[in-house]
Design an enzyme around this catalytic site. Structure first.
Site, PDB file in Angstrom:
ATOM      1  N   ASN A 395      22.938 -25.588   1.734  1.00 59.99           N
ATOM      2  CA  ASN A 395      23.030 -27.040   1.676  1.00 59.99           C
ATOM      3  C   ASN A 395      24.072 -27.557   2.670  1.00 59.99           C
ATOM      4  O   ASN A 395      23.724 -28.044   3.742  1.00 59.99           O
ATOM      5  CB  ASN A 395      23.348 -27.455   0.226  1.00 59.99           C
ATOM      6  CG  ASN A 395      23.234 -28.941  -0.009  1.00 59.99           C
ATOM      7  OD1 ASN A 395      23.308 -29.720   0.925  1.00 59.99           O
ATOM      8  ND2 ASN A 395      23.046 -29.337  -1.253  1.00 59.99           N
ATOM      9  N   ASP A 396      25.362 -27.373   2.367  1.00 59.29           N
ATOM     10  CA  ASP A 396      26.411 -27.920   3.241  1.00 59.29           C
ATOM     11  C   ASP A 396      26.280 -27.438   4.689  1.00 59.29           C
ATOM     12  O   ASP A 396      26.559 -28.189   5.621  1.00 59.29           O
ATOM     13  CB  ASP A 396      27.805 -27.502   2.733  1.00 59.29           C
ATOM     14  CG  ASP A 396      28.120 -28.125   1.383  1.00 59.29           C
ATOM     15  OD1 ASP A 396      27.459 -29.111   1.018  1.00 59.29           O
ATOM     16  OD2 ASP A 396      29.023 -27.605   0.701  1.00 59.29           O
ATOM     17  N   VAL A 397      25.879 -26.172   4.857  1.00 59.38           N
ATOM     18  CA  VAL A 397      25.905 -25.595   6.210  1.00 59.38           C
ATOM     19  C   VAL A 397      24.772 -26.114   7.105  1.00 59.38           C
ATOM     20  O   VAL A 397      24.717 -25.784   8.279  1.00 59.38           O
ATOM     21  CB  VAL A 397      25.872 -24.043   6.163  1.00 59.38           C
ATOM     22  CG1 VAL A 397      27.061 -23.495   5.404  1.00 59.38           C
ATOM     23  CG2 VAL A 397      24.568 -23.527   5.589  1.00 59.38           C
TER      24      VAL A 397
END
Ligand code: NAP
Length: 470
Positions: A395-397
């Site tokens: 998600n964040d990456v």
């Protein structure tokens, strides 16, 4: 009974062997192929150093260890050994960062405890000796309390980052008060119980105050910083006790931790000062990235057909893959796609998952060959030529806001450019956010489709779908 000088020589030689094992172990840990044996080598070195020290204390008449002291030492080694063995066996891979934070903390705390004992002895020692004990004690105490806060944050026991105006000045104030007590102790103005207790109380407070405001996404950097500090503290106390094994182990951990901290900070595109003194990863502004639009679902059968007829697919694994333990299924899917003539690559972000190298370890465990795995710098330009970017529990990456949205709390963090692929398929269970607690603009793009479900189950469905596609 061997002479004192023979005991001394055997002890020092054993420390040298232990130190060589630490260094060789560390070297082997730098590749997933040799990492497991590296951990064993270093662990054996630690066991050797501990047993030799115990034998030395028991055998050296000059140390005059009482039987109570010996019983306490043996009890501590047994209790620590059993607790570490049981928790090491039980801990899930995804909870490893918490465990590392806790172990870091214990190392720092042990170094601070050694310093406290030496400082209470006070006047027996030279000023240099006291100064080294004080600095090591300070670093160890900060690392101890800071690591415990990091543990509580990672474990979800503390969910908010505590921030208020003037916080940096308050921390500076605590640092100055601690330093003042340190100077008083070393100079001999005050080395009684009250001054030493206050010195450690303020150092512990500083660790807590420094760590409380740090946001979620910065935790990898903070943990490796405390790892480095613990090593440094142990090294200092090694000088105090004149223990070569502690000096070498502390220096090795301190320098390895410093390098790791630099690498992690670089991976987040941040300076260390920025991590410690700014508001990156603030979760209270969660979702504040202003993501609008809705997610569009896709069935596994349709996704499978799309993938079977692709020329190039880049797989981005993330934390969800680790939770679901989907690595073996992912490798099965990859082999199937390769058999279909699809070019498949894996793109690894340096902070994907919950610990450095997390994804590399999982993929290595499943048998994915290294030449299919690329890191961020190598692969980012290739997303533009990919037919499908398959995001599995990441998600964040892959959040494009980090590149494009100045208002995003993760603005500036390098990401994998999955949004540049012609099609994006995202496997995740629902609308859950990632570690930094913010929404992801990738999930609502026109070319993105969501394949909802547990990563292992979803990848199994994809395998069936690709097989069905012929
Ligand atoms: P992430 O941003 O934490 O996102 C993981 C996603 O996986 C979640 O959005 C979740 O969504 C999904 N998920 C969870 N369980 C799943 C399952 N069983 N099956 C399928 N999906 C599942 O992960 P990431 O992209 O790997 O980023 C890592 C983050 O952790 C970064 O913010 C990094 O800074 C931080 N961090 C890294 C380290 C390190 O050293 N690597 C250490 C500490 C923190 P659903 O709930 O909707 O399924």
């Amino acid at each position: 009974m061997p002479s004192a000088s023979t005991i001394q020589m055997v002890t020092q030689l054993s420390y040298l062997v232990a130190a060589a094992l630490f260094i060789l172990g560390l070297k082997r840990m730098s590749s997933p192929v040799t990492a497991v044996s590296g951990v064993r080598w270093a662990g054996f070195g630690m066991l050797l150093a501990t047993l030799v020290t115990l034998a030395y204390v028991m055998g050296a008449p000059s140390l005059n260890a009482s039987s109570l002291n010996l019983m306490l030492m043996i009890g501590a080694i047994a209790a620590g050994g059993i607790l570490a063995w049981v928790s090491g066996k039980r801990v899930a891979m995804t909870n490893m960062p918490q465990m590392i934070a806790l172990y870091n903390g214990m190392g720092g705390g042990a170094a601070a405890a050694i310093a406290a004992v030496e400082l209470y002895r006070g006047s027996e020692h030279s000023i240099t000796h006291l100064a080294i004990a004080t600095v090591g004690g300070f670093i160890g105490a900060v690392s101890f309390s800071g690591s415990l806060i990091a543990f509580a944050k990672l474990q979800g026991l503390i969910t908010k980052s505590v921030r208020f105006g003037g916080q940096k000045f308050m921390n500076l104030g605590i640092l100055l008060v601690t330093a003042a007590f340190g100077v008083m102790i070393v100079s001999g103005m005050q080395y009684g119980l009250p001054a030493i207790s206050l010195f450690f109380a303020f150092a512990l407070l500083l660790g807590i105050a420094m760590t409380l405001p740090i946001g979620g996404a910065d935790m990898p950097v903070v943990i490796s910083l405390y790892n480095a500090l613990t090593g440094l503290a142990v090294g200092f106390e090694g000088f105090v006790l004149d223990n070569a094994a502690m000096i070498i182990a502390g220096t090795v951990v301190g320098s390895a931790g410093t390098l790791l901290t630099q690498l992690m900070a670089k991976a987040m595109n941040r300076s260390l000062a920025n991590v410690l003194f700014s508001n990156f990863g603030e979760t209270s502004s969660a979702g504040g990235a202003g993501v609008t639009g809705s997610q569009k679902a896709i069935e596994a059968s349709d996704a499978g057909v799309m993938m079977a007829y692709s020329q190039k697919i880049i797989i981005v694994p993330g934390y969800g893959l680790a939770v679901a333990q989907a690595q073996h299924k992912v490798w099965e899917l990859t082999q199937l796609l390769i058999d279909h003539g699809v070019k498949v690559r894996f793109a690894i972000h340096p902070v994907a998952g919950r610990m450095p190298g997390h994804m590399n370890v999982l993929l290595a465990e499943a048998g994915v060959p290294y030449d299919l795995i690329s890191d961020l710098d190598e692969i980012n330009a290739e997303f533009e030529t990919a037919d499908v970017a398959l995001i599995i529990g990441a998600n964040d990456v892959v959040n494009p806001d980090a590149r494009a949205n100045r208002a995003s709390p993760i603005f500036g963090m390098p990401i994998l450019n999955a949004d540049k692929a012609k099609n994006v398929i995202v496997i995740k269970r629902g609308q859950g956010q990632g570690f930094s607690g913010i929404d992801n603009a990738l999930f609502v793009l026109d070319q993105t489709r969501m394949l909802y479900g547990d990563a292992q189950a979803a990848v199994s469905q994809l395998i069936q779908a690709v097989k069905a596609a012929g």
